[in-house]
Structures are given as C-alpha cells and as structure tokens.
Design a protein around this motif. Structure first.
Motif, PDB file in Angstrom:
ATOM      1  N   THR A   1       5.415  -1.466  -8.291  1.00 34.73           N
ATOM      2  CA  THR A   1       4.180  -1.248  -8.931  1.00 34.73           C
ATOM      3  C   THR A   1       2.832  -1.427  -8.196  1.00 34.73           C
ATOM      4  OG1 THR A   1       2.836  -1.978 -11.010  1.00 34.73           O
ATOM      5  CG2 THR A   1       4.171  -3.742  -9.788  1.00 34.73           C
ATOM      6  N   HIS A   2       1.836  -0.532  -8.547  1.00 32.94           N
ATOM      7  CA  HIS A   2       0.467  -0.553  -7.582  1.00 32.94           C
ATOM      8  C   HIS A   2      -0.134  -1.507  -8.693  1.00 32.94           C
ATOM      9  CE1 HIS A   2       0.920   1.932  -4.152  1.00 32.94           C
ATOM     10  NE2 HIS A   2       1.326   2.766  -5.190  1.00 32.94           N
ATOM     11  N   ASN A   3       0.157  -1.944  -9.741  1.00 30.59           N
ATOM     12  CA  ASN A   3      -0.764  -2.608 -10.870  1.00 30.59           C
ATOM     13  C   ASN A   3      -0.391  -4.206 -10.522  1.00 30.59           C
ATOM     14  OD1 ASN A   3      -1.714  -4.115 -12.905  1.00 30.59           O
ATOM     15  ND2 ASN A   3      -1.600  -2.214 -14.286  1.00 30.59           N
TER      16      ASN A   3
ATOM     17  N   PHE B   1      12.489   7.275 -11.599  1.00 30.39           N
ATOM     18  CA  PHE B   1      12.007   7.751 -10.457  1.00 30.39           C
ATOM     19  C   PHE B   1      10.204   7.763 -10.718  1.00 30.39           C
ATOM     20  CE2 PHE B   1      16.159   9.440 -10.143  1.00 30.39           C
ATOM     21  CZ  PHE B   1      16.306   9.513  -8.821  1.00 30.39           C
ATOM     22  N   GLN B   2       9.661   7.667  -9.577  1.00 26.15           N
ATOM     23  CA  GLN B   2       8.127   7.577  -9.502  1.00 26.15           C
ATOM     24  C   GLN B   2       7.642   8.857 -10.263  1.00 26.15           C
ATOM     25  OE1 GLN B   2       6.537   6.971  -5.764  1.00 26.15           O
ATOM     26  NE2 GLN B   2       4.695   7.095  -6.243  1.00 26.15           N
ATOM     27  N   LYS B   3       8.113   9.929 -10.170  1.00 21.49           N
ATOM     28  CA  LYS B   3       7.690  11.262 -10.933  1.00 21.49           C
ATOM     29  C   LYS B   3       8.747  11.498 -11.973  1.00 21.49           C
ATOM     30  CE  LYS B   3       5.829  13.897  -7.323  1.00 21.49           C
ATOM     31  NZ  LYS B   3       6.452  14.668  -6.347  1.00 21.49           N
TER      32      LYS B   3
ATOM     33  N   PRO C   1       0.760  -1.180  -0.038  1.00 23.10           N
ATOM     34  CA  PRO C   1      -0.044   0.114   0.026  1.00 23.10           C
ATOM     35  C   PRO C   1       0.911   1.229  -0.088  1.00 23.10           C
ATOM     36  CG  PRO C   1      -0.222  -1.228   2.157  1.00 23.10           C
ATOM     37  CD  PRO C   1       0.761  -1.919   1.254  1.00 23.10           C
ATOM     38  N   SER C   2       0.349   2.407  -0.386  1.00 22.95           N
ATOM     39  CA  SER C   2       0.787   3.783  -0.528  1.00 22.95           C
ATOM     40  C   SER C   2       1.830   3.820   0.728  1.00 22.95           C
ATOM     41  CB  SER C   2       0.038   4.783  -0.863  1.00 22.95           C
ATOM     42  OG  SER C   2       0.579   5.831  -1.309  1.00 22.95           O
ATOM     43  N   GLY C   3       2.863   4.523   0.837  1.00 23.63           N
ATOM     44  CA  GLY C   3       3.113   4.888   2.135  1.00 23.63           C
ATOM     45  C   GLY C   3       4.139   3.703   2.999  1.00 23.63           C
ATOM     46  N   CYS C   4       3.938   2.584   2.288  1.00 19.48           N
ATOM     47  CA  CYS C   4       4.712   1.646   3.303  1.00 19.48           C
ATOM     48  C   CYS C   4       6.300   1.536   2.922  1.00 19.48           C
ATOM     49  CB  CYS C   4       4.251   0.068   2.673  1.00 19.48           C
ATOM     50  SG  CYS C   4       4.766  -0.292   0.996  1.00 19.48           S
ATOM     51  N   GLY C   5       6.756   2.468   2.072  1.00 13.68           N
ATOM     52  CA  GLY C   5       8.203   2.481   1.867  1.00 13.68           C
ATOM     53  C   GLY C   5       8.891   1.852   0.693  1.00 13.68           C
ATOM     54  N   LYS C   6       8.105   1.605  -0.165  1.00  9.79           N
ATOM     55  CA  LYS C   6       8.554   1.099  -1.273  1.00  9.79           C
ATOM     56  C   LYS C   6       9.700   1.803  -2.210  1.00  9.79           C
ATOM     57  CE  LYS C   6       4.418   0.766  -3.475  1.00  9.79           C
ATOM     58  NZ  LYS C   6       3.876   1.674  -2.322  1.00  9.79           N
ATOM     59  N   SER C   7       9.235   3.135  -2.244  1.00 12.17           N
ATOM     60  CA  SER C   7      10.184   4.018  -3.191  1.00 12.17           C
ATOM     61  C   SER C   7      11.515   4.165  -2.151  1.00 12.17           C
ATOM     62  CB  SER C   7       9.421   5.278  -3.236  1.00 12.17           C
ATOM     63  OG  SER C   7       8.470   5.283  -4.317  1.00 12.17           O
ATOM     64  N   THR C   8      11.176   4.306  -0.870  1.00 12.05           N
ATOM     65  CA  THR C   8      12.530   4.398   0.057  1.00 12.05           C
ATOM     66  C   THR C   8      13.388   3.339  -0.004  1.00 12.05           C
ATOM     67  OG1 THR C   8      10.958   5.572   1.512  1.00 12.05           O
ATOM     68  CG2 THR C   8      12.858   4.730   2.586  1.00 12.05           C
ATOM     69  N   PHE C   9      12.716   1.994  -0.008  1.00 16.36           N
ATOM     70  CA  PHE C   9      13.747   0.766  -0.185  1.00 16.36           C
ATOM     71  C   PHE C   9      14.340   0.703  -1.428  1.00 16.36           C
ATOM     72  CE2 PHE C   9      13.683  -3.735  -1.525  1.00 16.36           C
ATOM     73  CZ  PHE C   9      14.602  -3.941  -0.425  1.00 16.36           C
TER      74      PHE C   9
HETATM   75  N1  LIG Z   1      12.461  12.845   2.151  1.00 17.09           N
HETATM   76  C1  LIG Z   1      11.425  12.284   2.987  1.00 17.09           C
HETATM   77  N2  LIG Z   1      11.684  12.678   4.309  1.00 17.09           N
HETATM   78  C2  LIG Z   1      10.782  12.402   5.461  1.00 17.09           C
HETATM   79  N3  LIG Z   1      10.069  11.450   5.176  1.00 17.09           N
HETATM   80  C3  LIG Z   1       9.814  10.647   3.689  1.00 17.09           C
HETATM   81  C4  LIG Z   1      10.552  11.246   2.977  1.00 17.09           C
HETATM   82  N4  LIG Z   1      10.220  10.627   1.686  1.00 17.09           N
HETATM   83  C5  LIG Z   1       9.195   9.538   2.453  1.00 17.09           C
HETATM   84  N5  LIG Z   1       9.092   9.874   3.370  1.00 17.09           N
HETATM   85  C6  LIG Z   1       8.163   9.044   4.322  1.00 17.09           C
HETATM   86  O1  LIG Z   1       8.528   7.686   4.310  1.00 17.09           O
HETATM   87  C7  LIG Z   1       7.227   6.785   4.310  1.00 17.09           C
HETATM   88  C8  LIG Z   1       7.452   5.776   3.099  1.00 17.09           C
HETATM   89  O2  LIG Z   1       7.425   6.644   1.890  1.00 17.09           O
HETATM   90  P1  LIG Z   1       7.808   5.985   0.494  1.00 17.09           P
HETATM   91  O3  LIG Z   1       7.603   7.206  -0.454  1.00 17.09           O
HETATM   92  O4  LIG Z   1       8.715   5.241   0.678  1.00 17.09           O
HETATM   93  O5  LIG Z   1       6.447   5.297   0.269  1.00 17.09           O
HETATM   94  P2  LIG Z   1       5.846   4.333  -1.230  1.00 17.09           P
HETATM   95  O6  LIG Z   1       5.574   3.097  -0.737  1.00 17.09           O
HETATM   96  O7  LIG Z   1       6.897   4.503  -2.188  1.00 17.09           O
HETATM   97  O8  LIG Z   1       4.639   4.913  -1.412  1.00 17.09           O
HETATM   98  P3  LIG Z   1       3.815   5.300  -2.723  1.00 17.09           P
HETATM   99  O9  LIG Z   1       3.155   4.121  -2.938  1.00 17.09           O
HETATM  100  O10 LIG Z   1       2.605   6.296  -2.550  1.00 17.09           O
HETATM  101  O11 LIG Z   1       4.669   5.774  -3.590  1.00 17.09           O
HETATM  102  C9  LIG Z   1       6.131   7.715   4.122  1.00 17.09           C
HETATM  103  O12 LIG Z   1       5.521   7.976   5.295  1.00 17.09           O
HETATM  104  C10 LIG Z   1       6.675   9.335   3.922  1.00 17.09           C
HETATM  105  O13 LIG Z   1       5.993  10.150   4.211  1.00 17.09           O
END
Ligand SMILES: Nc1ncnc2c1ncn2[C@@H]1O[C@H](COP(=O)(O)OP(=O)(O)OP(=O)(O)O)[C@@H](O)[C@H]1O
Ligand SMILES: [Mg+2]
Lengths: 371, 260
Positions: B212-214, B100-102, B47-55
């Motif tokens: 991916t969300h798909n 990147f995502q965007k 789900p959105s915000g679970c940290g996928k992009s961060t990972f």
């Molecule tokens: N640069 C940042 N500084 C602080 N917190 C961040 C930063 N980038 C992301 N976060 C937080 O880290 C968490 C995970 O964000 P992330 O972007 O990894 O989610 P995601 O799984 O990729 O979501 P989505 O599917 O919406 O892209 C979120 O709670 C977000 O608010």
C-alpha cells in the motif's frame, strides 16, 4: 451573421462558428490589442472600432481552409461513391445476366427456367436442357466447410503457440513465414496438390481410383488459408493484455486452462474475423480446387450409385465440382445469352450473395457474443 | 533481520532468505530476508518502483507467465522451498491467491468471473457455485451492487467495482495466503473501509501480504510493516513500532513524508 459585436462575444467572430482550433487565437489577439490603442477602458457603448472580422487575415485564412476542406471532402466522397458504384455495378451486371435465366427476356436464346429446376435439382446436363445446380452449391459448401474445419483449429492453435509460447526468435521467424505464405498465388497450392498430394493418396486404401474429390481439395484449401488464420489469430492473442493470462493463472489454472477458458473466449471476436476471412478466400477459390477436385458435375448421382465403399470414404473421394470450378470450366465455352450462359451467371450471383450472407452472419455472431 | 521483542504466537508461514530477483539482466530485488507470520497482516511500503509488486509476485511465481525472470536465494512456504522444493507452480497458485495492482477481470459475466476458480477445482453443481459466488461477493463488499446483474459483463463495471470483483474472485478459491497489491487504490472511502474490515476478518485464518501507498492504511490494517527502498529491505518490524519508533532514519522520513 452579426460581425459588429465581436468583443462581447469573441466566439461570434468565427465565420461558420463550427471549427474551433485554428482561426480563433488570431482574431482574439487582433481585437484585444485594438482596445488600448483607442484609449481603452471604455464602457460597452464607447467600444472602439475593431477591424471587421471579414477583413482580418484570420478570416481569409479560415476561408481557404474551408475551401480545402470542401475539396478534400469531395475527393473522399467521390472515391467512396466510385467504390460503391463499382460494387453495385458488378452486382447489377451479375443480376441482370443471371436473373435472365428465369425470365423471358428479349434477346434470350433459351427458354425461361423455373427456380426449382435450377436450385432444387441435382441434374446438371446443359446440352440436354437440364440445369440443376445443387451439386455445385453442395460442392462449394462442402469443400469450404471441410477446409475451415481443418484450418480454423489448426490456425488458431498455431496462433496461440506463436503468441503465447514460442521463444522470441521463433515468434519472429514464424510471423515472417506466415506473411510470406499468405502471398503465395493459389495456383502454386493447386500444383502442389496435383503433383504431390493426389498421387500420394490415389490407389491406396483411401481411394481405389485417382483420389480427386472433397478430401484433397479441402486439404489444399486448408493449407492455403491457414497462414491467413494464423496471422490474424496471432495478432488477436498478442493484443490481449498479459494481465488476463496472469489473472487466470494466479487463480490456479494451468497454461492450457488459461488459454482455453480465458484467452480464446477473450479473443473470440477477432478469431471469428480470422475464420471469416479464411472462409471468404476459400469459397471464392477456383484455380487450386479445380486442379484437384475432379470436375464432375454428376457427383451426387455417382455417389448414390456406387455402394462398394464406406459412405464417408465415398463422400470424400468422389470426383466433384463447385460453383467456382464449374464457372471457370464452362463459362468460356458458352454463348452469351444462352440459357446455359445465363445459369452460369446465376451461379456467380449466388456465390456473391453467399459470401455476403456468410460474412454478415458471422459478424453478427461475433458481435452478439462479445457483449 | 526481524526479531520481534514481544513473543509471536503464530508460526512462520513464509520465509525469505537472501533473495535476489532480476527481470533478465535487470536486477530489481537484492539481499532480502524476512519472515511472514501466519494469520497476520504484513504491509509492504516504499516508494514507487522499489520492487514491491515484484516481491509480491515472487510468492506465487506469477511473473514467470509473461517475463523471463531470475530468482536466487530461498523462499519457503511452511518450510518448503517454493522454487526448488518440488512444488508445482499451479498448486502453489491455488494456495497463494493474488489481487493485482490493476484490476484484471475476465471478459466474462460477473458471475463467471467469481465462479472461475471454483470451477477449475471441479465445483460444478449450481447451488454450491451460487453459494460460493454470493459469499465471495459479499466479503468483497460488492454483492448489493451487483446481485441483480450477475449475468452482465464484468468489463462494464467501474474500476473500483472491478477491483472488488478481483478480490471476490481470489477469495472464492479459499487460499492460504492472500497477496494484495494496492487493493484500495481505485476505491472510494466507503469501499476502502469495507475492504479494510474484510482484511481484519480474513486474517483469522489466512496470511495476508498487502502493498500500500497509504500510510494510514498500513497503520490501520497491518501487524507488521516492511519498508522497501530501491529493491532492498530497509526495515521490518511490528507496525506500531515502525510508525512510532523506527530504528532507521530513512523509514521515519518516508513515513512522515519527508522523503527525498
Ligand atoms: N515485467 C517487467 N520486466 C522488466 N522490468 C520490470 C517488469 N516489471 C517491473 N519491472 C521493473 O522492476 C522495478 C520494480 O517494479 P515494481 O512494479 O515491482 O515496483 P513497485 O514498487 O510495485 O512500484 P509501484 O509502487 O509504482 O507499483 C521497476 O524498475 C520496474 O521498471
Ligand atoms: Mg506495484
């Protein structure tokens, strides 16, 4: 406008019909609630009489609005006309006095000069009826160009540092310091140049005499305009999205490569604006420059004569003069209507036009590259 | 965590052990351990915000550019720790590309965007650059649309075109690993299909990690799927097993859209 057919075309109610937001809902409500009161459900022919739009409160409401709009419009218009008029008036005043040097005008004390003996001559000796202003034009361009050459790179790099590298506490501190420095009156910079910088370089290997001239003036001017350039270029870099920086570095650029190849080009229009504003401040500056440049109208001749030093040192440390410094020096001592006085006004006019052209040219440059 | 039951012939390219991540004080990822195999496509869902992009960004350390971050645990590429193993992050990013995502095209011409990476590596003669640019644009299914306007600014393109340009830009430097963060979220079905085909071709000699969300896309393109939830790895397995017989109920609920 036909007011009777309001139900069929509610939009037609609106007087003037141009503004949409405010009066519309009121009128609609009034007219719709009127329907059932009159038996309702009738065909188009037996339509109930609706309160005439002109009498409804909404209409009056909108009319006062329109009146207020008109007044506001008038106020804004007259303000801008005033500003334009002032600027035009100044230009007209400068032009009428300045151009009088070249035409035989009634009330002119002196003779009418040739354009070439003013703009193409380096010989400035007003008491001997010689009015070549080339030294001042060259002086202004030289000292401003030199100042910008120092201030633009220094200011832009400082801006990059503040926006992209400094830790948060330093960023805040630097921003505040820069904003403070922008507000310092130019005479303070002049005093600093006169009492600190000049003695420091006078009678050294750089300058065997007092070191007045382009070098010290340009340095003082650069110090003066650097805060403006830093401030604006910091804004420029901070307004860039961090995704740009990340994109560049994700492709394997170093931090500096990202700054040089992506961030600076992306910020170029705003960086150019920063430079132009600095340039504008520099070219119009009289006080600070006058205190350190040496005020020598004959500097071109002097430079040609002396052969004892390396040419670039001679160019940098010969006492010189600019359009602004000469104006400040001599305008109070000349009689209105004299040729001398008229030529000084012509210099003022030139300064005005020069600034305009520089700003317009750089704007166009910035816009052209952006696309 | 992951012990595939069919023998995997490809070596492990990326290995994560007990990794935790925080932006300053804010903990985003915790206790992650998983392996990513070379020449395979690994999908990350959640789900959105679970940290996928961060990972994803942990693999090229790109978040260090604009945020203060904290990474603990081990992240290895070819057995070398990418945080403490003495790898320079600039070298790392040359080997690990990212979309990147965007979309984030540079405000330069289309050509210059794609040529940016090769130029950094010292490719400067025109014919080689032209070849690299065309090849990358073709792979990203963009060549036919832009071949007549390579000199135009990339910022004037549509969002989907920009995203494909960013894919081309990443491919032009020939990375070993490609990180793709929702690369198709702005694309129409035709372009999406082309990108999915491309992913299939690229994995011949490239390791791909895709967010991916798909779900259909994850099922179509990936060999492995990892399901993230609130910064933790819930389950990772062969994609066909994740989508047919997941071991964790939560995974099944998420995939079938019964989540929450
Ligand atoms: N640069 C940042 N500084 C602080 N917190 C961040 C930063 N980038 C992301 N976060 C937080 O880290 C968490 C995970 O964000 P992330 O972007 O990894 O989610 P995601 O799984 O990729 O979501 P989505 O599917 O919406 O892209 C979120 O709670 C977000 O608010
Ligand atoms: Mg994301």
């Amino acid at each position: 406008m036909p007011i009777g057919s309001t139900l069929a075309h509610p939009a037609g109610i609106q007087p003037g019909g141009s503004r949409k937001a405010d009066p519309m809902p009121d009128v609609l409500e009034t007219s719709l609630t009127a329907v059932p009161a009159n038996g309702g459900g009738g065909s188009a022919e037996s339509r109930p009489t609706v309160p005439q739009a002109a009498e409804s409160p909404a209409f009056r409401h909108s009319r006062t609005h329109r009146l207020a709009d008109r007044w506001a419009h008038l106020a804004f218009l007259s303000c801008s006309l005033l500003v334009v008029g002032l600027i035009g008036g100044i230009l007209f005043f400068l032009a009428s006095r300045g151009l009088a040097a070249f035409w035989p005008v009634a009330g002119n004390m002196g003779r009418a000069l040739h354009l070439s003996e003013v703009f193409l001559s380096a010989d400035w000796a007003p008491s001997s009826d010689r009015f070549g202003i080339l030294p001042f034009i060259a002086g202004s361009l030289g000292v401003t160009g030199l100042a910008l050459l120092i201030a633009a790179p220094a200011g832009i790099l400082t801006g990059v540092f503040i926006a992209k590298m400094a830790p948060a506490w330093m960023r805040n501190l630097m921003r505040q310091v820069m904003d403070l420095l922008v507000g310092i009156p130019s005479v303070v910079y002049g005093i600093f140049g006169l009492t600190v910088v000049l003695p420091l370089v006078s009678h050294t290997w750089l300058a065997d005499a007092p070191a007045s001239g382009f070098a010290v003036s340009a340095v003082i001017l650069a110090v003066m305009i650097v805060p403006t350039i830093v401030s604006l270029s910091t804004d420029a870099f901070e307004s860039l999205p961090s995704s740009l920086d990340e994109g560049a570095q994700a492709l394997g650029s170093s931090r500096w490569q990202a700054i040089w190849h992506v961030l600076i080009p992306a910020a170029r229009p705003r960086l150019l604006t920063a430079a132009v504003l600095g340039l504008g401040r520099a070219i119009g500056e009289a006080m600070a420059v006058q205190m350190v440049i040496g005020n020598n109208p004959q500097w071109i001749a002097l430079m040609r004569e002396s052969t004892d030093r390396a040419p670039f040192l001679r160019a940098l440390f010969t006492p010189a003069a600019t359009l602004t410094t000469e104006l400040v020096q001599e305008l109070p001592n000349t009689a209105a209507g004299s040729t001398w006085n008229n030529v000084l006004f012509a210099m003022g006019l030139l300064l005005y036009l020069l600034t305009m052209v520089l700003i317009l040219a750089t704007r166009r440059l910035g816009r052209g590259k952006e696309a | 965590m992951l012990i595939p039951t069919v023998p995997e012939t490809k070596p492990i390219k990326l290995s994560v052990r007990n990794m935790a991540f925080s932006y300053g004080e804010k903990k985003v990822l915790d206790g992650l351990s998983l392996d990513i195999h070379a020449e395979r496509v690994t999908a990350i869902i959640g789900p959105s915000g679970c940290g996928k992009s961060t990972f994803l960004k942990c693999f090229n350390r790109i978040h260090e550019v604009s945020s203060a971050v904290n990474v603990s645990g081990d992240m290895l590429m070819d057995g070398v720790d990418i945080y403490r193993g003495g790898i320079d992050e600039v070298d790392l990013r040359r080997r690990v590309g990212m979309v990147f995502q965007k979309p984030n095209p540079f405000p330069k011409s289309i050509y210059e965007n794609v040529a940016f990476g090769p130029r950094l590596f010292g490719v400067s003669d025109r014919t080689s650059l032209d070849g690299i640019v065309e090849d990358a644009l073709r792979k990203a299914a963009l060549w036919d649309e832009v071949k007549d306007r390579l000199k135009e600014s990339a910022t004037g393109m549509s969002g989907g075109q920009q995203q494909r340009l960013c894919i081309a830009r990443a491919l032009a430097v020939n990375p070993e690993v490609l990180l793709m963060d929702e690369p198709c979220s702005a694309l129409d079905p035709i372009a999406t299909a082309k990108i999915e085909d491309l992913i299939g071709e690229l994995k011949e000699n490239l390791t791909i990690v895709i967010v991916t969300h798909n779900m259909q896309q994850a099922a179509r393109v990936s060999d492995y799927t990892a399901f993230f939830w609130l910064g933790k790895l819930v389950e990772m397995d062969l994609t066909e097993r994740i989508f047919t017989t997941p071991r964790v109920q939560m995974t099944e609920d998420y995939i079938t859209g019964r989540f929450g």
